[in-house]
Design an enzyme around this catalytic site. Structure first.
Site, PDB file in Angstrom:
ATOM      1  CG  HIS A 141      -5.374  -6.280  -0.389  1.00 45.10           C
ATOM      2  ND1 HIS A 141      -6.599  -6.286   0.225  1.00 45.10           N
ATOM      3  CD2 HIS A 141      -5.458  -7.162  -1.423  1.00 45.10           C
ATOM      4  CE1 HIS A 141      -7.398  -7.134  -0.426  1.00 45.10           C
ATOM      5  NE2 HIS A 141      -6.735  -7.676  -1.424  1.00 45.10           N
ATOM      6  NE  ARG A 181      -2.535  -5.639   7.075  1.00 46.28           N
ATOM      7  CZ  ARG A 181      -3.709  -6.139   6.720  1.00 46.28           C
ATOM      8  NH1 ARG A 181      -4.300  -7.054   7.489  1.00 46.28           N
ATOM      9  NH2 ARG A 181      -4.292  -5.735   5.609  1.00 46.28           N
ATOM     10  CE1 TYR A 238      -9.410  -2.838   0.470  1.00 43.11           C
ATOM     11  CE2 TYR A 238      -8.377  -1.098  -0.782  1.00 43.11           C
ATOM     12  CZ  TYR A 238      -8.287  -2.204   0.056  1.00 43.11           C
ATOM     13  OH  TYR A 238      -7.047  -2.659   0.459  1.00 43.11           O
ATOM     14  CE  LYS A 265      -3.936  -2.285   2.269  1.00 44.15           C
ATOM     15  NZ  LYS A 265      -4.950  -2.185   3.358  1.00 44.15           N
ATOM     16  CG  PHE A 296     -13.196   1.986   7.185  1.00 41.52           C
ATOM     17  CD1 PHE A 296     -12.780   1.398   5.996  1.00 41.52           C
ATOM     18  CD2 PHE A 296     -13.859   1.191   8.125  1.00 41.52           C
ATOM     19  CE1 PHE A 296     -13.006   0.053   5.729  1.00 41.52           C
ATOM     20  CE2 PHE A 296     -14.093  -0.161   7.867  1.00 41.52           C
ATOM     21  CZ  PHE A 296     -13.664  -0.725   6.665  1.00 41.52           C
ATOM     22  CG  ASN A 330      -3.665  -2.200   6.829  1.00 44.02           C
ATOM     23  OD1 ASN A 330      -3.515  -1.861   5.659  1.00 44.02           O
ATOM     24  ND2 ASN A 330      -4.725  -2.864   7.252  1.00 44.02           N
ATOM     25  CD  GLU A 388      -8.922  -8.868  -3.879  1.00 45.88           C
ATOM     26  OE1 GLU A 388      -9.803  -8.575  -3.053  1.00 45.88           O
ATOM     27  OE2 GLU A 388      -7.788  -9.295  -3.540  1.00 45.88           O
TER      28      GLU A 388
HETATM   29  P1  ATP Z   1      -7.185  -5.754   3.213  1.00 43.46           P
HETATM   30  O1  ATP Z   1      -8.516  -6.038   2.558  1.00 43.46           O
HETATM   31  O2  ATP Z   1      -6.589  -4.411   2.783  1.00 43.46           O
HETATM   32  O3  ATP Z   1      -6.230  -6.891   3.088  1.00 43.46           O
HETATM   33  P2  ATP Z   1      -8.251  -6.558   5.746  1.00 43.46           P
HETATM   34  O4  ATP Z   1      -8.910  -7.639   4.957  1.00 43.46           O
HETATM   35  O5  ATP Z   1      -7.353  -6.960   6.875  1.00 43.46           O
HETATM   36  O6  ATP Z   1      -7.411  -5.599   4.779  1.00 43.46           O
HETATM   37  P3  ATP Z   1     -10.725  -5.140   5.644  1.00 43.46           P
HETATM   38  O7  ATP Z   1     -11.757  -5.281   6.702  1.00 43.46           O
HETATM   39  O8  ATP Z   1     -10.927  -5.798   4.331  1.00 43.46           O
HETATM   40  O9  ATP Z   1      -9.323  -5.557   6.301  1.00 43.46           O
HETATM   41  O10 ATP Z   1     -10.499  -3.582   5.434  1.00 43.46           O
HETATM   42  C1  ATP Z   1      -9.877  -3.099   4.258  1.00 43.46           C
HETATM   43  C2  ATP Z   1      -8.935  -1.980   4.608  1.00 43.46           C
HETATM   44  O11 ATP Z   1      -9.695  -0.875   5.102  1.00 43.46           O
HETATM   45  C3  ATP Z   1      -7.967  -2.275   5.770  1.00 43.46           C
HETATM   46  O12 ATP Z   1      -6.832  -2.971   5.375  1.00 43.46           O
HETATM   47  C4  ATP Z   1      -7.622  -0.889   6.242  1.00 43.46           C
HETATM   48  O13 ATP Z   1      -6.672  -0.258   5.370  1.00 43.46           O
HETATM   49  C5  ATP Z   1      -8.962  -0.192   6.104  1.00 43.46           C
HETATM   50  N1  ATP Z   1      -9.742  -0.286   7.362  1.00 43.46           N
HETATM   51  C6  ATP Z   1     -10.386  -1.363   7.852  1.00 43.46           C
HETATM   52  N2  ATP Z   1     -10.999  -1.100   9.016  1.00 43.46           N
HETATM   53  C7  ATP Z   1     -10.736   0.208   9.263  1.00 43.46           C
HETATM   54  C8  ATP Z   1     -11.087   1.109  10.302  1.00 43.46           C
HETATM   55  N3  ATP Z   1     -11.846   0.718  11.338  1.00 43.46           N
HETATM   56  N4  ATP Z   1     -10.620   2.376  10.215  1.00 43.46           N
HETATM   57  C9  ATP Z   1      -9.867   2.793   9.174  1.00 43.46           C
HETATM   58  N5  ATP Z   1      -9.510   1.994   8.155  1.00 43.46           N
HETATM   59  C10 ATP Z   1      -9.928   0.724   8.197  1.00 43.46           C
HETATM   60 MG    MG Z   2     -10.040  -7.294   3.220  1.00 44.84          MG
END
Ligand code: ATP
Ligand code: MG
Length: 140
Positions: A118, A105, A52, A12, A60, A115, A129
């Site tokens: 992805h 992470r 997304y 990212k 968020f 973070n 994807e």
């Molecule tokens: P990713 O899909 O990026 O691998 P993830 O599957 O661990 O991450 P998701 O729940 O899919 O988490 O959320 C997608 C992304 O949205 C997160 O990686 C983070 O960058 C952002 N995100 C998720 N939860 C929050 C939150 N509570 N506040 C801010 N950003 C968030």
């Molecule tokens: Mg995710």
């Protein structure tokens, strides 16, 4: 049904900005993943919104799209047995405060939003994807 052997990752904008591409790729390779396709690119607003879209009702979402378009990323298709599950283990919890020691992470993420990486959450999404980023010509 047997588990698929591919997943999609993005390094990212925070991790690219912090010069962590090399460190993250090293952890990925050392965990046994091979690179099937890779590109350095920057998402448009429309592309990040689409990627997304599953989160579009979440509070968020707008911040996430802004963050993901704030600078370049590296996208890659990774290959390994049980790729989706093993890669989720390697990256650790969404919030780095909860990520286990030795996860990407834990080492590289700044916050729950910034973070570092992805990882796809299912074989179906890994395929969707992968197709989002790469044509057949761009894959090995
Ligand atoms: P990713 O899909 O990026 O691998 P993830 O599957 O661990 O991450 P998701 O729940 O899919 O988490 O959320 C997608 C992304 O949205 C997160 O990686 C983070 O960058 C952002 N995100 C998720 N939860 C929050 C939150 N509570 N506040 C801010 N950003 C968030
Ligand atoms: Mg995710």
């Amino acid at each position: 049904m047997s588990k698929g052997n591919k997943t999609l990752t993005m390094i990212k904008p925070d991790a690219v900005e912090n010069n962590n591409i090399g460190g993250i790729l090293k952890m990925i390779n050392e965990a046994g993943f091979r690179i099937n396709a890779m590109k350095y690119t920057r998402l448009t607003q429309a592309q990040a919104s689409q990627f997304y879209a599953v989160h579009k009702e979440r509070p968020f979402y707008n911040d996430l799209v802004s963050f993901m378009t704030s600078g370049p990323i590296v996208a890659a298709i990774l290959e390994k047995d049980n790729a989706v599950e093993d890669f989720r283990k390697l990256i650790g919890a969404t919030n780095p405060a909860n990520a286990e020691a030795g996860t990407i992470r834990k080492v590289y993420a700044e916050s729950i939003e910034r973070n570092a990486v992805h990882g796809s959450d299912s074989d179906d999404n890994a395929r969707i994807e992968g197709d989002f980023f790469f044509s057949s010509l761009e894959r090995s």
